[in-house]
Design an enzyme around this catalytic site. Structure first.
Site, PDB file in Angstrom:
ATOM      1  N   TYR A 134       0.840  -1.208   0.000  1.00 41.46           N
ATOM      2  CA  TYR A 134       0.000   0.000   0.000  1.00 41.46           C
ATOM      3  C   TYR A 134       0.877   1.262   0.000  1.00 41.46           C
ATOM      4  CZ  TYR A 134      -3.788   3.128   1.564  1.00 41.46           C
ATOM      5  OH  TYR A 134      -4.712   4.138   1.676  1.00 41.46           O
ATOM      6  N   LYS A 158       1.098   4.182  -2.877  1.00 31.10           N
ATOM      7  CA  LYS A 158       0.748   5.587  -2.633  1.00 31.10           C
ATOM      8  C   LYS A 158       1.963   6.501  -2.841  1.00 31.10           C
ATOM      9  CE  LYS A 158      -3.618   4.947  -1.629  1.00 31.10           C
ATOM     10  NZ  LYS A 158      -4.677   5.475  -2.491  1.00 31.10           N
TER      11      LYS A 158
HETATM   12  P1  NDP Z   1     -13.500   2.229   0.638  1.00 32.01           P
HETATM   13  O1  NDP Z   1     -13.050   0.811   0.561  1.00 32.01           O
HETATM   14  O2  NDP Z   1     -14.572   2.622   1.600  1.00 32.01           O
HETATM   15  O3  NDP Z   1     -13.937   2.745  -0.826  1.00 32.01           O
HETATM   16  C1  NDP Z   1     -13.139   2.510  -1.956  1.00 32.01           C
HETATM   17  C2  NDP Z   1     -14.039   2.305  -3.141  1.00 32.01           C
HETATM   18  O4  NDP Z   1     -13.227   2.029  -4.310  1.00 32.01           O
HETATM   19  C3  NDP Z   1     -14.947   1.081  -2.940  1.00 32.01           C
HETATM   20  O5  NDP Z   1     -16.265   1.366  -3.339  1.00 32.01           O
HETATM   21  C4  NDP Z   1     -14.282   0.056  -3.817  1.00 32.01           C
HETATM   22  O6  NDP Z   1     -15.145  -0.976  -4.284  1.00 32.01           O
HETATM   23  C5  NDP Z   1     -13.772   0.912  -4.966  1.00 32.01           C
HETATM   24  N1  NDP Z   1     -12.803   0.173  -5.768  1.00 32.01           N
HETATM   25  C6  NDP Z   1     -11.944  -0.791  -5.359  1.00 32.01           C
HETATM   26  N2  NDP Z   1     -11.272  -1.300  -6.398  1.00 32.01           N
HETATM   27  C7  NDP Z   1     -11.716  -0.644  -7.499  1.00 32.01           C
HETATM   28  C8  NDP Z   1     -11.414  -0.742  -8.879  1.00 32.01           C
HETATM   29  N3  NDP Z   1     -10.521  -1.621  -9.344  1.00 32.01           N
HETATM   30  N4  NDP Z   1     -12.037   0.089  -9.752  1.00 32.01           N
HETATM   31  C9  NDP Z   1     -12.965   0.972  -9.293  1.00 32.01           C
HETATM   32  N5  NDP Z   1     -13.310   1.094  -7.998  1.00 32.01           N
HETATM   33  C10 NDP Z   1     -12.691   0.291  -7.111  1.00 32.01           C
HETATM   34  O7  NDP Z   1     -12.154   3.063   0.901  1.00 32.01           O
HETATM   35  P2  NDP Z   1     -11.941   4.569   1.407  1.00 32.01           P
HETATM   36  O8  NDP Z   1     -13.084   5.416   1.054  1.00 32.01           O
HETATM   37  O9  NDP Z   1     -11.480   4.515   2.800  1.00 32.01           O
HETATM   38  O10 NDP Z   1     -10.670   4.954   0.509  1.00 32.01           O
HETATM   39  C11 NDP Z   1     -10.757   5.780  -0.646  1.00 32.01           C
HETATM   40  C12 NDP Z   1      -9.336   6.190  -1.035  1.00 32.01           C
HETATM   41  O11 NDP Z   1      -8.750   6.904   0.055  1.00 32.01           O
HETATM   42  C13 NDP Z   1      -8.417   5.001  -1.334  1.00 32.01           C
HETATM   43  O12 NDP Z   1      -7.576   5.334  -2.396  1.00 32.01           O
HETATM   44  C14 NDP Z   1      -7.630   4.870  -0.048  1.00 32.01           C
HETATM   45  O13 NDP Z   1      -6.367   4.282  -0.270  1.00 32.01           O
HETATM   46  C15 NDP Z   1      -7.495   6.333   0.360  1.00 32.01           C
HETATM   47  N6  NDP Z   1      -7.198   6.511   1.774  1.00 32.01           N
HETATM   48  C16 NDP Z   1      -8.065   6.100   2.743  1.00 32.01           C
HETATM   49  C17 NDP Z   1      -7.745   6.282   4.083  1.00 32.01           C
HETATM   50  C18 NDP Z   1      -8.633   5.887   5.193  1.00 32.01           C
HETATM   51  O14 NDP Z   1      -8.222   6.045   6.361  1.00 32.01           O
HETATM   52  N7  NDP Z   1      -9.833   5.375   4.946  1.00 32.01           N
HETATM   53  C19 NDP Z   1      -6.475   6.916   4.469  1.00 32.01           C
HETATM   54  C20 NDP Z   1      -5.648   7.302   3.373  1.00 32.01           C
HETATM   55  C21 NDP Z   1      -6.020   7.114   2.081  1.00 32.01           C
HETATM   56  P3  NDP Z   1     -15.032  -2.456  -3.542  1.00 32.01           P
HETATM   57  O15 NDP Z   1     -15.486  -2.260  -2.167  1.00 32.01           O
HETATM   58  O16 NDP Z   1     -15.916  -3.332  -4.372  1.00 32.01           O
HETATM   59  O17 NDP Z   1     -13.596  -2.879  -3.610  1.00 32.01           O
END
Ligand code: NDP
Length: 245
Positions: free
Chosen positions: A153, A157
């Protein structure tokens, strides 16, 4: 901060941070393209937004599939006439210590978090250059400071931050700005999966002494996407309650 007349595409926006970003951009007047791999959740989010009066296109797309990403960008442009804002938000974790990390978990995280952003950026470039638009990449503080158990991860990033800076330099002459937001510990499904002891340990290292909300991240993305950030490009803005300083 008005985004009236703008068209925004947010990947991974069925839930979590992506959903909050899409809502915030819509609240500022943007027409928003929601996209995710989860069709049911995507359509439910689209209906929720439409019931609030926002103009929404929802299209399923896996960011790792070039053909699906091309169709997604084409659909956005043919529905709304332009593309002004791309938010590369889709991302996953597959945490494990390096000794136990499976090669497929390394590959999958790099493929979705980094290659996915590359494909979306590449496919959206022409319409973004036409509109002198902008890109906001959702990185992570883990891409800046590293974390035991998250080598895949963290590498994805950190790579996304490199992609942000190179794209910003390459596209500045075309009037396209590219920035990243680096969220810290945000309350979503992704972090709810962590065991209680890990959550408590993380909280101890946050100066503002609370988890972030998806709306905390969305507010900064909205700023970067708008004219108030017209002189900001190639930057990585932590939204982390002070974890990285
Ligand atoms: P979630 O898992 O809640 O949401 C991520 C969404 O992206 C899900 O709906 C997921 O679908 C979708 N997704 C996954 N793989 C794909 C793909 N191949 N194509 C299209 N969509 C896809 O995560 P967060 O909202 O927490 O995270 C959002 C972003 O923020 C990410 O990039 C994460 O790395 C980043 N982030 C989050 C942090 C946190 O503390 N939550 C901290 C730092 C960064 P599905 O569930 O089906 O996989």
């Amino acid at each position: 901060m008005s985004l009236e007349g703008k068209v925004a595409l947010v990947t991974g926006s069925a839930r979590g941070i992506g959903k909050a970003i899409a809502l915030r951009l819509a609240q500022e007047g943007a027409r928003v393209v929601l996209s995710d791999v989860m069709e049911d959740a995507l359509q439910a989010t689209a209906e929720e937004f439409r019931s609030k009066g926002y103009t929404i296109l929802a299209k399923k797309a896996n960011v790792t599939e070039a053909a699906e990403v091309t169709e997604l960008v084409d659909a956005a442009v043919s529905e709304f006439g332009s593309l002004d804002i791309l938010v590369n938000n889709a991302g996953i974790t597959r945490d494990n210590l390096l000794l136990r990390m499976k090669e497929e978990d390394w590959d999958l995280v790099l493929k979705i978090n980094l290659k996915g952003a590359f494909l979306c950026t590449k496919m959206a470039l022409r319409p973004l250059m036409k509109s002198a638009g902008c890109i906001v990449n959702i990185a992570s503080v883990i891409g800046i400071m590293g974390n035991a158990g998250q080598a895949n991860y963290s590498a994805s990033k950190a790579g996304l931050i490199g992609l942000t800076k190179s794209t910003a330099k390459e596209l500045s002459s075309r009037g396209v700005r590219v920035n990243a937001v680096a969220p810290g510990y945000i309350d979503t499904e992704m972090t709810r999966a962590l065991p209680d002891n890990v959550r408590e340990a993380i909280l101890k290292n946050i100066p503002l002494a609370r988890m972030g909300t998806p709306e905390d991240v969305a507010n900064v993305v909205c700023f970067l996407a708008g004219d108030a950030a017209a002189y900001v490009t190639g930057q990585v803005i932590p939204v982390d309650g002070g974890m990285v300083m």
